[in-house]
Design a protein around this motif. Structure first.
Motif, mmCIF file in Angstrom:
data_model
loop_
_atom_site.group_PDB
_atom_site.id
_atom_site.type_symbol
_atom_site.label_atom_id
_atom_site.label_comp_id
_atom_site.label_asym_id
_atom_site.label_seq_id
_atom_site.Cartn_x
_atom_site.Cartn_y
_atom_site.Cartn_z
ATOM 1 N N LEU A 198 2.313 -10.071 -2.038
ATOM 2 C CA LEU A 198 3.228 -9.381 -2.951
ATOM 3 C C LEU A 198 3.404 -7.910 -2.605
ATOM 4 O O LEU A 198 4.202 -7.215 -3.228
ATOM 5 C CB LEU A 198 2.720 -9.512 -4.396
ATOM 6 N N GLY A 199 2.641 -7.423 -1.658
ATOM 7 C CA GLY A 199 2.793 -6.046 -1.214
ATOM 8 C C GLY A 199 2.044 -5.035 -2.062
ATOM 9 O O GLY A 199 2.404 -3.845 -2.076
ATOM 10 N N LEU A 200 1.009 -5.471 -2.772
ATOM 11 C CA LEU A 200 0.230 -4.532 -3.581
ATOM 12 C C LEU A 200 -0.602 -3.617 -2.690
ATOM 13 O O LEU A 200 -1.087 -4.026 -1.637
ATOM 14 C CB LEU A 200 -0.693 -5.299 -4.540
ATOM 15 N N LYS A 201 -0.749 -2.368 -3.109
ATOM 16 C CA LYS A 201 -1.562 -1.412 -2.361
ATOM 17 C C LYS A 201 -3.044 -1.539 -2.690
ATOM 18 O O LYS A 201 -3.895 -1.163 -1.887
ATOM 19 C CB LYS A 201 -1.095 0.012 -2.670
ATOM 20 N N ALA A 202 -3.348 -2.025 -3.895
ATOM 21 C CA ALA A 202 -4.748 -2.184 -4.302
ATOM 22 C C ALA A 202 -4.825 -3.305 -5.333
ATOM 23 O O ALA A 202 -3.857 -3.595 -6.035
ATOM 24 C CB ALA A 202 -5.298 -0.882 -4.887
#
Length: 229
Positions: free
Chosen positions: A34-38
C-alpha cells in the motif's frame, strides 16, 4: 526508528491476543504494497493497560475501565446497599477544641455495622457545619457502596487541622482534628481498634436483638446516647 518517524505517516494495526507471526508478517507485506512509510503492530493485552480493547470478553486484566465492560451480556456495576427507612441508630456527643457536635450513626439491621452517618455541629449555618454535613454524605455513600470502615479509618484518622486539641472523651483525650476524632471513635466502637469499645457495642447489640427489636414496616428507630465504659 519510531522515535524519528512522524506519526502522520505511521499506521497502527490492532490485532487480537492470539495473533500469529505469519499474520504479523502478512500485515507488514500489505503495508508495503500500500506504500506506507511505517507500520506498527499492536496485539491486545501486550501492555499493562490499554485505552481501547478490541473484544468484549476474554482477558481484561490491566485494561482501563475493565470493570464497566460487558461480560457475557451482563454489565457489572457497583451495588449500593441502602439502609431501611426504619433503622437503629447510635448517637454520640463530642467536643473537640471547644467545638461541640453530635454524630448519629445509622446501622444495618442484620450486622449492626454503620451504613450512614449524620454530623451536626452546635453552630448551625457555619462553614464548619456545612463541611461536616457534606463530608457525612460522602462517607455514607461510601459505606453503602461497600467501602470497609477499616479502610476509611486508615485514610482519615490522624488528619491534622483546626479545630483540634482536647476532647470530652477520656478514651480519646486529645485529637488532631474533628475528622480524626470521629474516625478513631468509630473504629474504637465498631472495629475495636483502640480499646475494648467494640466488645461493649457487641454486647449492646446482642441485648437489642435478644429483646426482639426489629426493623421494617412495623419497626422503629432506636437512638442510644451513652458513654463508653
Amino acid at each position: 526508528m519510531s522515535a524519528a518517524v512522524s506519526g502522520a505517516i505511521s499506521k497502527t494495526v490492532n490485532m487480537p491476543e492470539t495473533v500469529t507471526s505469519k499474520e504479523i508478517a502478512n500485515a507488514y507485506m500489505e503495508g508495503w504494497r500500500l506504500g506506507l512509510k511505517a507500520l506498527a503492530i499492536y496485539s491486545e493485552n501486550s501492555k499493562r493497560s490499554q485505552p481501547l480493547p478490541t473484544s468484549n470478553g476474554g482477558n481484561t486484566k490491566g485494561i482501563v475501565g475493565a470493570h464497566s465492560l460487558p461480560t457475557n451480556g451482563i454489565v457489572l456495576e457497583p451495588v449500593r446497599r441502602r439502609l431501611p427507612d426504619s433503622r437503629m441508630a447510635y448517637t454520640h456527643k463530642f467536643s473537640v477544641g471547644g467545638h461541640e457536635g453530635y454524630l448519629l450513626v445509622g446501622l444495618y439491621p442484620d450486622s449492626g455495622q454503620p451504613g450512614k452517618i449524620f454530623i451536626r455541629m452546635a453552630k448551625e449555618g457555619s462553614t464548619l457545619s456545612g463541611l461536616m454535613e457534606a463530608f457525612a454524605i460522602c462517607i455514607s455513600v461510601s459505606l453503602q457502596y461497600g467501602v470497609p470502615l477499616e479502610d476509611l479509618h486508615a485514610k482519615f484518622s490522624f488528619m491534622r487541622f483546626e479545630p483540634s486539641g482536647y476532647t470530652n472523651n477520656r478514651d480519646l483525650p486529645q485529637v488532631y482534628s474533628i475528622i480524626d476524632y470521629l474516625f478513631r471513635w468509630m473504629s474504637k466502637t465498631f472495629l475495636n481498634k483502640e480499646g475494648d469499645g467494640s466488645d461493649f457495642w457487641q454486647e449492646l447489640w446482642r441485648t437489642w436483638q435478644a429483646a426482639n427489636l426489629r426493623t421494617g414496616e412495623d419497626g422503629f428507630v432506636m437512638s442510644c446516647t451513652c458513654k463508653m465504659p
